[in-house]
Design an enzyme around this catalytic site. Sequence first.
Site, PDB file in Angstrom:
ATOM      1  N   GLN A 151     -19.307   3.014  82.211  1.00 26.37           N
ATOM      2  CA  GLN A 151     -19.617   2.780  83.524  1.00 26.37           C
ATOM      3  C   GLN A 151     -21.120   2.242  83.675  1.00 26.37           C
ATOM      4  O   GLN A 151     -22.031   2.868  83.434  1.00 26.37           O
ATOM      5  CB  GLN A 151     -19.706   3.980  84.359  1.00 26.37           C
ATOM      6  CG  GLN A 151     -19.729   4.009  85.713  1.00 26.37           C
ATOM      7  CD  GLN A 151     -19.974   5.162  86.686  1.00 26.37           C
ATOM      8  OE1 GLN A 151     -20.752   5.865  86.069  1.00 26.37           O
ATOM      9  NE2 GLN A 151     -19.227   5.398  87.657  1.00 26.37           N
ATOM     10  N   GLY A 152     -20.979   1.082  84.201  1.00 27.69           N
ATOM     11  CA  GLY A 152     -22.375   0.242  84.200  1.00 27.69           C
ATOM     12  C   GLY A 152     -22.780   0.335  86.007  1.00 27.69           C
ATOM     13  O   GLY A 152     -22.618  -0.822  86.611  1.00 27.69           O
ATOM     14  N   SER A 201     -25.700   2.288  87.460  1.00 23.79           N
ATOM     15  CA  SER A 201     -27.095   2.900  87.644  1.00 23.79           C
ATOM     16  C   SER A 201     -27.960   1.759  86.872  1.00 23.79           C
ATOM     17  O   SER A 201     -27.629   1.371  85.711  1.00 23.79           O
ATOM     18  CB  SER A 201     -27.282   4.166  86.792  1.00 23.79           C
ATOM     19  OG  SER A 201     -26.580   5.287  87.179  1.00 23.79           O
ATOM     20  N   SER A 247     -23.007   6.038  79.875  1.00 20.76           N
ATOM     21  CA  SER A 247     -22.477   6.667  78.841  1.00 20.76           C
ATOM     22  C   SER A 247     -21.256   6.111  78.077  1.00 20.76           C
ATOM     23  O   SER A 247     -20.584   5.236  78.560  1.00 20.76           O
ATOM     24  CB  SER A 247     -21.732   7.972  79.430  1.00 20.76           C
ATOM     25  OG  SER A 247     -22.716   8.748  80.249  1.00 20.76           O
ATOM     26  N   GLU A 267     -14.349  10.128  90.636  1.00 17.14           N
ATOM     27  CA  GLU A 267     -15.294  10.739  89.545  1.00 17.14           C
ATOM     28  C   GLU A 267     -15.962  11.897  90.206  1.00 17.14           C
ATOM     29  O   GLU A 267     -16.369  12.803  89.385  1.00 17.14           O
ATOM     30  CB  GLU A 267     -16.503   9.767  89.341  1.00 17.14           C
ATOM     31  CG  GLU A 267     -17.690  10.189  88.343  1.00 17.14           C
ATOM     32  CD  GLU A 267     -18.757   9.277  88.092  1.00 17.14           C
ATOM     33  OE1 GLU A 267     -18.848   8.347  88.568  1.00 17.14           O
ATOM     34  OE2 GLU A 267     -19.612   9.640  87.311  1.00 17.14           O
TER      35      GLU A 267
END
Length: 385
Positions: A128-129, A131, A163, A246
């Site tokens: 997941q991009g 932040s 992550s 999420e």
Amino acid sequence: MRIGETVEDVVFRAEARAWLEASIPRERRPHRTGDAQRAYDVAWRRRQFDAGWGHIAWPERYGGRGLPLSRQLIWYEESARAGAPDHTGNSFFVALQHAGPTLIARATEDQQTFHLPRILRGDAIWCQGFSEPGAGSDLAGIRTRGVVEGDEIVVTGQKIWTSYALYASYQELLIRTEPGSRRHRGLTFVICDMSLPGIDVRPIRNIAGGTDFCEVFYDEVRMPVSSVVGGLGNGWDVAMSLLSFERGAASFPVAIETARRIDELIDYARAALPALDGSALGERLAQARADAAALQAMVHLLIARDSAPAEGSYIRLCLAELGRRASALAMDVLGPEALDREAFDEWPRRYLEDFKLTIAAGTSQIQRNIIGERVLGLPRQGKAA
Ligand SMILES: Cc1cc2nc3c(=O)[nH]c(=O)nc-3n(C[C@H](O)[C@H](O)[C@H](O)COP(=O)(O)OP(=O)(O)OC[C@H]3O[C@@H](n4cnc5c(N)ncnc54)[C@H](O)[C@@H]3O)c2cc1C
């Protein structure tokens, strides 16, 4: 609202229990090296897929069983009971718990047909991009930009705390595609192929020694406009759908795993500490078990009521706080023995890793804001009533 299990649920539970008991890996997941972990996760994922347990709730045409979420919950419960590999701390967490559900809800048929079976078969790890340095809780502050040139988007910028980026094939990427746009406007959600030229992934070592998360740099990375989900400029809306998964359903297996770990800790404490009953430590353990039971009841209630997405933040908040408390409690139960990393690897490692629980997927403060504003209807932050 439905209460209790149906005959079909009971049959499903028995079938799941029998398969899990016969099929879970006998060896534990390695936790020293990323490559070995990934190989273990892929092998377990493929074993489930090949036997028809790829996913309980995803549509059959993508390799799932097309069953209700309540059956998925039974699957999680039976997995925990059998001691199956954790549904939460593995390389497919992002793919299964939020990328896939978001694609099912928001992607085109072509995107779904391509990506969903790859996830279930264990062919594609996702990351997941979202932040960025300076845009974590304040996600609307992201600055990574995408310039649309014909049928391509050229992406330049940086993400952080990504992550599984080291091993991921694809990324849920949120970028700013409208020049001069501010806050929630002008954002786009794109499926980023992590093998594209111009992407540089740099691991960050965490407090427990792992390198699960990374910095990701994009230097004029060209990606097709056809990989946009939900349309150009609609990224905020798609990102909010994703975060509802999420913070909601993704927490269900974590809640069940946490309850199992607390039970195991209590069993250990009973055997190791003769004076446990009536002691302060015994009371704290009993409280943790009661909190875990309450958490599981909340999960059942949310599923039975098919509740609004924001209510998932209840689960996320309680879970994060309980998880950290349980890990600290384990350190008190083990005492100095916890330093013997050969004998007690899991709890000390979890104690260090569980600091993340109150930060990842939105900090506890942010979950409280969501509950206050969207569930309880309190005035929005910074606004008078
Ligand atoms: C283990 C782990 C894995 C992660 N994985 C990913 C990933 O895969 N992809 C990804 O994109 N991100 C990931 N993250 C990042 C995570 O989403 C952010 O760390 C989180 O959103 C907080 O952002 P921040 O670190 O920038 O802290 P900040 O937003 O700077 O917050 C600092 C402090 O201020 C508080 N604060 C901020 N705003 C408010 C407010 N409005 N009201 C009250 N308090 C506030 C916060 O609660 C926090 O205590 C991960 C983080 C961790 C720890």
